[in-house]
Scaffold this active site. Structure first.
Site, PDB file in Angstrom:
ATOM      1  N   ASP A 102       0.893  -0.864  -0.115  1.00 43.48           N
ATOM      2  CA  ASP A 102       0.222   0.444  -0.299  1.00 43.48           C
ATOM      3  C   ASP A 102       1.122   1.306   0.018  1.00 43.48           C
ATOM      4  O   ASP A 102       1.871   1.546   0.457  1.00 43.48           O
ATOM      5  CB  ASP A 102      -0.976   0.208   2.082  1.00 43.48           C
ATOM      6  CG  ASP A 102      -3.155  -0.193   1.405  1.00 43.48           C
ATOM      7  OD1 ASP A 102      -2.808   1.531   0.247  1.00 43.48           O
ATOM      8  OD2 ASP A 102      -3.286  -0.531   1.102  1.00 43.48           O
ATOM      9  N   ASP A 209      -3.137   4.729  -1.698  1.00 37.45           N
ATOM     10  CA  ASP A 209      -4.228   4.870  -0.843  1.00 37.45           C
ATOM     11  C   ASP A 209      -4.628   6.556  -1.914  1.00 37.45           C
ATOM     12  O   ASP A 209      -4.022   7.479  -2.481  1.00 37.45           O
ATOM     13  CB  ASP A 209      -3.134   5.211   0.056  1.00 37.45           C
ATOM     14  CG  ASP A 209      -4.875   6.232   0.847  1.00 37.45           C
ATOM     15  OD1 ASP A 209      -5.176   4.594   1.270  1.00 37.45           O
ATOM     16  OD2 ASP A 209      -4.314   6.855   1.860  1.00 37.45           O
ATOM     17  N   GLU A 266      -6.379   3.881  -6.062  1.00 39.73           N
ATOM     18  CA  GLU A 266      -7.916   3.993  -5.188  1.00 39.73           C
ATOM     19  C   GLU A 266      -8.906   5.294  -5.471  1.00 39.73           C
ATOM     20  O   GLU A 266      -8.343   6.536  -4.980  1.00 39.73           O
ATOM     21  CB  GLU A 266      -7.928   3.928  -3.565  1.00 39.73           C
ATOM     22  CG  GLU A 266      -9.174   4.125  -2.775  1.00 39.73           C
ATOM     23  CD  GLU A 266      -8.946   4.424  -1.062  1.00 39.73           C
ATOM     24  OE1 GLU A 266      -9.730   4.584  -0.686  1.00 39.73           O
ATOM     25  OE2 GLU A 266      -8.128   4.829  -1.149  1.00 39.73           O
ATOM     26  N   HIS A 343     -10.741  -3.364   3.109  1.00 37.95           N
ATOM     27  CA  HIS A 343     -10.489  -3.501   5.050  1.00 37.95           C
ATOM     28  C   HIS A 343     -11.909  -2.535   4.897  1.00 37.95           C
ATOM     29  O   HIS A 343     -11.788  -1.884   6.119  1.00 37.95           O
ATOM     30  CB  HIS A 343      -9.650  -3.251   4.809  1.00 37.95           C
ATOM     31  CG  HIS A 343      -8.562  -2.047   3.904  1.00 37.95           C
ATOM     32  ND1 HIS A 343      -8.438  -1.896   3.037  1.00 37.95           N
ATOM     33  CD2 HIS A 343      -8.163  -1.036   4.944  1.00 37.95           C
ATOM     34  CE1 HIS A 343      -7.889  -0.318   2.273  1.00 37.95           C
ATOM     35  NE2 HIS A 343      -8.201  -0.127   3.150  1.00 37.95           N
ATOM     36  N   ASP A 344     -12.145  -1.775   3.661  1.00 40.60           N
ATOM     37  CA  ASP A 344     -12.492  -0.655   4.003  1.00 40.60           C
ATOM     38  C   ASP A 344     -14.253  -0.571   3.656  1.00 40.60           C
ATOM     39  O   ASP A 344     -15.319   0.437   3.966  1.00 40.60           O
ATOM     40  CB  ASP A 344     -12.642   0.837   3.371  1.00 40.60           C
ATOM     41  CG  ASP A 344     -11.252   1.255   3.518  1.00 40.60           C
ATOM     42  OD1 ASP A 344     -10.867   0.704   5.134  1.00 40.60           O
ATOM     43  OD2 ASP A 344     -10.452   1.618   2.354  1.00 40.60           O
TER      44      ASP A 344
HETATM   45  C1  GLC Z   1      -8.097   5.327   2.101  1.00 36.82           C
HETATM   46  C2  GLC Z   1      -7.568   3.415   3.337  1.00 36.82           C
HETATM   47  C3  GLC Z   1      -8.562   3.359   4.241  1.00 36.82           C
HETATM   48  C4  GLC Z   1      -8.059   4.703   4.834  1.00 36.82           C
HETATM   49  C5  GLC Z   1      -7.605   6.336   4.408  1.00 36.82           C
HETATM   50  C6  GLC Z   1      -6.930   7.216   4.684  1.00 36.82           C
HETATM   51  O1  GLC Z   1      -9.324   5.186   1.879  1.00 36.82           O
HETATM   52  O2  GLC Z   1      -8.623   2.490   1.898  1.00 36.82           O
HETATM   53  O3  GLC Z   1      -8.109   2.564   5.376  1.00 36.82           O
HETATM   54  O4  GLC Z   1      -8.553   4.987   5.985  1.00 36.82           O
HETATM   55  O5  GLC Z   1      -7.652   5.716   3.159  1.00 36.82           O
HETATM   56  O6  GLC Z   1      -5.992   7.138   4.722  1.00 36.82           O
END
Ligand code: GLC
Ligand code: CA
Length: 579
Positions: A102, A209, A266, A343-344
């Site tokens: 990540d 991310d 993402e 994970h979100d």
């Molecule tokens: C992304 C991650 C998440 C995190 C956010 C801030 O959305 O997937 O888990 O809280 O970024 O880094």
């Protein structure tokens, strides 16, 4: 049989996502760790996947579970060391698995040395590495943040810092200050000391991310007021896809290209195909693919994600969401992804299938496996999805929710409603459906106490699901009709039919049908028909009758389905054209 086009490795790949804190605890401290991952590499390989993605394992004070990094070149001590990472990278490669990390560089932890230096004085060498602004004052002389932006985890996106009497920007937690990407030193350091540091150790790529948030509207204007009763406003349009974002991503790609590393970004808040293609068109040389939010955002509240009821979506909405992400590769030089969990997100069986009874749970888990395995793009499977793990039990109280996204929301409701029990109940109900916590429960390895995640005597950082005695890897490994066996079968079938399932063109059928999701996949004169029952009653598959469709696979077993045009509750089927 079908042959897959000669393409980059990551297109026809299945990537297994690992959340280190919750995967496997090798030393009994209640926290998953790198040695735990290492010990389960054979299991991972046995699924038939090609690569793993590990969520942040860097050093961090864990305000946001490692997405708040205090040192990119160190590993969070409870997880292990940099040497353990090297061992894991090499062990993956020895097994023919690739490994991606990540890359979290929109923000750091407030405990990162860069931020400590930045906040120390207005003249510090790193002052400009973060986003500092003076206060504004209202008509009564009250100090206010520079604008009305709401942070993604609630509250103002600006935090007042006493030392230098300025505000800093944090799109996420207060403890996650945003880096200032306009500063070229920040970018160079990210390339060299973050990306290259790990690429030189052999990692094969990154999940990037919050990839579209590095470039903000440079004027930092107020966001339009959509909820007048609130001091803060949703401001995505002002900090997503900003004016310099593509320049920044192209620069990153220059580094990645040298290593032939893959990227998946993402990409929140970018619903149009043109918007997505700007990042993933091969000619643009930016990202290989992105995670669009079309599907996982279904049923979420617009102002606050938890401001919604259970299952607040209809099947036709899911169909158009899927169609949007599938069309990204239709006639373009872009590429797409397939995922329903990470994970979100809460668990897909609980959100999109049914966890009401054990039968419905298993049936819908298998149906969703057919769904995912027949959609085009790079496939992502989240740990526990392959055994049909579900959301935490509804009886669990709010104290079992640990995630900052959940707890911040609950505290806000408590404050704003003056502790109103009805409002708090509503909030908890939404959390039971959509909280990120659900996917962070310990991986269910066995029926032992703590689900075989931690030794029985340990106290895991999150409680193991009560149903681990029923749903676990050990039980399912030995059972040819388990969810796990079905996922393995589907992942093999996906590879076998890669031209259709991975690379084929998606064609939606019967868009308005609220119970059955059916579509065709086509490639070079061949086609398959997929029919999925998203309901707990039998449903007809209209398209099949009187045509030459032959059943290829059913999620309830071929014998049970043979010759019957009705889908059983939560059944999924694939038919092959024989005409
Ligand atoms: C992304 C991650 C998440 C995190 C956010 C801030 O959305 O997937 O888990 O809280 O970024 O880094
Ligand atoms: Ca441990």
């Amino acid at each position: 049989m079908a042959s897959a086009p000669a393409e980059k490795w990551w297109k026809n790949s299945i990537i297994y996502q690992i959340y280190p804190a919750s995967f496997k605890d090798s030393n009994g401290d209640g926290i998953g760790d790198l040695n735990g991952i290492l010990s389960e590499l054979d299991y991972i390989a046995s699924l038939g996947v090609d690569a793993i993605w590990i969520c942040p394992m860097y050093d961090s004070p864990q305000y946001d579970m490692g997405y708040d990094i205090s040192d990119y070149q160190k590993v969070y001590a409870p997880y292990g060391t940099v040497e353990d990472m090297q061992t894991l990278i090499d062990a993956c490669h020895a097994k023919g698995l690739r490994i991606i990390l990540d890359l979290v560089v929109n923000h750091t932890s407030h405990e990162h040395a860069w931020f400590k230096e930045s906040r120390s004085s207005k003249t510090s060498a790193k002052r400009d590495w973060y986003i500092w602004r003076p206060a504004k004052y209202d008509a009564n002389g009250k100090r206010c943040p520079p604008n009305n932006w709401r942070a993604i985890f609630g509250g103002s996106a600006w935090e007042w810092d006493e030392t230098t009497e300025e505000y800093y920007l944090h799109l996420f937690c207060v403890e996650q200050p945003d880096l200032n990407w306009e500063n070229p030193d920040v970018r160079k350091t990210v390339h060299k000391d973050v990306m290259e540091f790990w690429l030189n150790k052999g990692v094969d790529g990154f999940r990037v991310d919050t990839v579209n948030m590095y470039s903000k509207d440079p004027a930092y204007p107020d966001a339009p007021v959509l909820s007048p009763e609130s001091e803060t406003q949703v401001a995505f349009s002002l900090f997503c896809n900003g004016p310099r974002i593509h320049e920044y991503i192209r620069e990153m790609n220059e580094v990645l290209e040298k290593y032939d590393a893959m990227t998946v970004g993402e990409l929140a808040q970018t619903p149009t195909m043109e918007g997505v293609l700007r990042y993933v068109s091969a000619a643009k040389k930016e990202l290989n693919m992105v995670f669009s939010f079309d599907v996982v955002d279904l049923g979420m509240g617009k102002d606050y994600k938890f401001l919604t009821g259970k299952r607040n979506w209809a099947l036709p909405e899911m169909k158009t969401a899927i169609q949007r992400t599938q069309n990204i590769l239709n006639g373009t030089d872009g590429w797409t992804t397939v995922f329903m969990e990470n994970h979100d997100q809460a668990r897909s069986v609980s959100r999109f299938g049914s966890d009401k009874t054990p039968e419905a749970r298993d049936a819908s888990a298998k149906m969703l496996a057919i769904f995912q395995c027949t959609l085009s793009g790079t496939q992502f499977v989240y740990q526990g999805q392959e055994i049909g793990m579900v959301n935490a039990p509804e009886e669990w109280g709010v104290e079992e929710y640990k995630d900052v996204d959940s707890t911040n929301y609950y505290h806000m409701v408590r404050e704003m409603s003056n502790n109103d029990p009805d409002k708090l109940k509503e909030a908890l109900q939404a959390m039971q459906h959509l909280a990120r916590d659900h996917s962070r429960l310990p991986m269910q390895w066995s029926a032992e106490p703590n689900a075989g995640f931690s030794p029985p005597s340990a106290k895991p950082w999150m409680r193991a699901h009560d149903n681990h005695t029923e749903i676990n890897v050990q039980a399912q490994n030995d059972n040819s009709s388990s969810v796990l066996s079905f996922w393995k079968k589907m992942l093999r079938l996906r590879k076998e039919y890669a031209d259709l399932f991975v690379f084929g063109i998606f064609e939606l059928l019967d868009e308005q049908n609220g119970e059955v999701f059916s579509y065709m996949k086509k490639s070079g004169g061949k086609s398959v028909l997929v029919a999925l029952n998203f309901s707990d009653t039998p449903q007809k598959v209209e398209q099949v009758e009187g045509r030459g469709w032959e059943l290829l696979i059913s999620s309830v077993g071929e014998e049970a389905s043979a010759g019957d045009a009705n889908l059983q509750p939560w059944e999924g089927r694939i038919y092959e054209a024989s005409f």
